[in-house]
Design an enzyme around this catalytic site. Structure first.
Site, PDB file in Angstrom:
ATOM      1  CG  ASP A  26      31.953 -11.331 -20.720  1.00 14.86           C
ATOM      2  OD1 ASP A  26      31.499 -10.457 -21.481  1.00 14.86           O
ATOM      3  OD2 ASP A  26      31.859 -11.249 -19.478  1.00 14.86           O
ATOM      4  CB  ALA A  27      28.839 -13.227 -24.643  1.00 22.51           C
ATOM      5  CE  LYS A  62      35.314  -9.630 -12.464  1.00 27.43           C
ATOM      6  NZ  LYS A  62      34.738 -10.952 -12.763  1.00 27.43           N
ATOM      7  CE  LYS A 175      32.231 -20.020 -15.836  1.00 27.67           C
ATOM      8  NZ  LYS A 175      31.670 -19.500 -14.566  1.00 27.67           N
ATOM      9  CE  LYS A 177      33.452 -16.022 -18.880  1.00 26.42           C
ATOM     10  NZ  LYS A 177      32.452 -15.704 -17.855  1.00 26.42           N
ATOM     11  CG  ASN A 208      29.577 -13.828 -19.290  1.00 26.11           C
ATOM     12  OD1 ASN A 208      30.303 -14.718 -19.748  1.00 26.11           O
ATOM     13  ND2 ASN A 208      29.717 -13.370 -18.052  1.00 26.11           N
ATOM     14  CD  GLU A 232      28.484 -18.984 -14.844  1.00 28.79           C
ATOM     15  OE1 GLU A 232      28.982 -20.099 -14.578  1.00 28.79           O
ATOM     16  OE2 GLU A 232      29.074 -17.922 -14.598  1.00 28.79           O
ATOM     17  CG  HIS A 308      30.748 -14.392  -9.989  1.00 27.20           C
ATOM     18  ND1 HIS A 308      31.016 -13.068  -9.696  1.00 27.20           N
ATOM     19  CD2 HIS A 308      31.205 -14.592 -11.252  1.00 27.20           C
ATOM     20  CE1 HIS A 308      31.588 -12.493 -10.738  1.00 27.20           C
ATOM     21  NE2 HIS A 308      31.728 -13.385 -11.692  1.00 27.20           N
ATOM     22  CD  GLU A 328      33.864 -18.297 -11.737  1.00 27.47           C
ATOM     23  OE1 GLU A 328      33.190 -17.633 -10.921  1.00 27.47           O
ATOM     24  OE2 GLU A 328      33.723 -18.187 -12.968  1.00 27.47           O
TER      25      GLU A 328
HETATM   26 MG    MG Z   1      29.785 -16.132 -15.127  1.00 25.78          MG
END
Ligand code: MG
Length: 376
Positions: A26-27, A62, A175, A177, A208, A232, A308, A328
């Site tokens: 992700d970012a 994670k 959704k 990213k 993120n 988000e 989440h 989600e």
């Molecule tokens: Mg998120």
């Protein structure tokens, strides 16, 4: 018929490493803060009682924290042995105080989450009810959107293909990213997906936490025309004031909360009016006992709810929220369980099996790296 108290006989704790089929970014990876994610670590609690009932719960981490969750749970779980498993509030407090010197949030309570969730699973199974029914459901299905197909390691083409697959599987929204250092590329990706799925399909974006306040406002304004369901984590998870200013400035709703590690941290978000949609994570805030407290606060503040990750747990909890929530959809955890959650007409169906309605698979057992039985 009078009630005969039961007693917790043993708590088996185990930890497993779920490998991801491709490294996930992700970012946070593109801004250099984290490495691509290759696995998710789970802490699993299996509770057995003198009367022969069992319950399963899990927590997860994670990138880091898995060994710490397991170690903390191992240290404190003994405090629950011999207690009535139905006294979940008492048990939560007792376990909390057993480990209170390392704090009452984060890893310390995430370790308790697996046990707390297992206690709810056990109680619902004892009652012969799905967890949502034990808690008191508002609905038997919840709107669902897919996240796992929209990460930044996937090309726009891959994201489009997975979006089509998700919609064909009966999932109701998509959704993707954002938060790349190149905002123009973010906009290209979001517009490409909006053009692909059409104006009527709910679309969300997730930065993120990688924008600063200026970038978030600029990007938020550019994204208004795409009619997103929410933006988000536009900002640092602890920047409640920044989120509040953004939420006031934009028509597009702001969602956040997944990184917060206790009810107290969420309370600050709620009091600052930092978001329109709150995204707590039961394993991250300490389990279902804590999540239920949070649902009450969020509802009182008029917030919408989109928990989440961990849909296997959150589907039951979202079903109990007074306002129409979202759950989600991630396919990552599928190999861990025998069952699959059904999606139809944009919604995820709450399973009618007792408890959480999950059974750990042989694969989950094969991925288990450590195991200990407390009280046995
Ligand atoms: Mg998120």
């Amino acid at each position: 018929m009078t009630y005969a108290p039961d007693a917790i006989r043993s708590i088996e704790l185990s930890t497993l490493r779920l490998p991801l089929s491709v490294p996930i970014s992700d970012a946070k990876v593109f801004t250099g803060r984290q490495k691509p994610m290759t696995e998710v670590i789970f802490l699993i609690a299996e509770i057995s009682t003198e009367q022969g009932f069992t319950g399963h719960g899990f927590s997860y981490s994670k990138r880091a924290g898995g060994p710490a969750q397991y170690a903390h749970a191992k240290e404190v779980a003994g405090a629950a042995i011999g207690e009535d498993p139905n006294d979940i509030q008492k048990l939560y407090t007792k376990l909390l105080w057993a480990g209170a010197s390392v704090g009452r949030s984060g890893v310390a309570t995430q370790a308790l989450a697996a046990i707390d969730i297992a206690l709810y699973d056990l109680k619902a199974k004892r009652a012969g009810l799905p967890l949502s029914k034990l808690l008191g459901a508002h609905r038997d299905s919840v709107r669902t959107y897919n996240t796992s197909g929209g990460f930044l390691n996937a090309s726009i083409d891959e994201v489009r293909i997975r979006a089509t697959q998700s919609l064909e599987e009966g999932i109701g929204g998509i959704k993707i990213k954002v938060g790349l250092p190149d905002s123009a590329e973010d906009l290209r990706r979001v517009r490409a997906v909006r053009d692909h799925i059409g104006d009527d399909v709910p679309l969300m974006v997730d930065a993120n936490q990688q924008w600063d306040r200026t970038t978030a406002l600029r990007m938020g304004r550019r994204l208004e025309e795409l009619d997103l369901v929410w933006i988000e984590e536009p900002l640092d998870a602890y920047d409640a004031e920044g989120h509040a200013a953004l939420a006031l400035a934009l028509d597009t709703p702001i969602a956040t909360g997944e990184m917060l590690a206790s009810v107290a941290e969420h309370e600050r978000l709620i009091e600052a009016r930092a978001c329109d949609i709150i995204q707590p994570d039961a394993p991250r805030v300490g389990g279902i006992t804590q999540f239920l407290r949070l649902m009450t606060l969020a509802d009182r503040a008029g917030l919408d709810l989109a928990p989440h990750f961990a849909m296997e747990i959150h589907l039951h909890l979202a079903a109990c929220y007074p306002r129409e929530p979202w759950v989600e959809h991630f396919d990552w955890l599928d190999p861990l369980f025998e069952e699959r959650l059904e999606t139809r007409d944009g919604r995820m169906i709450v399973p009618d099996r007792p408890g959480l309605g999950i059974t750990f698979s042989d694969q989950a057992r094969a991925w288990t790296t450590e195991r200990v039985a407390i009280g046995a």
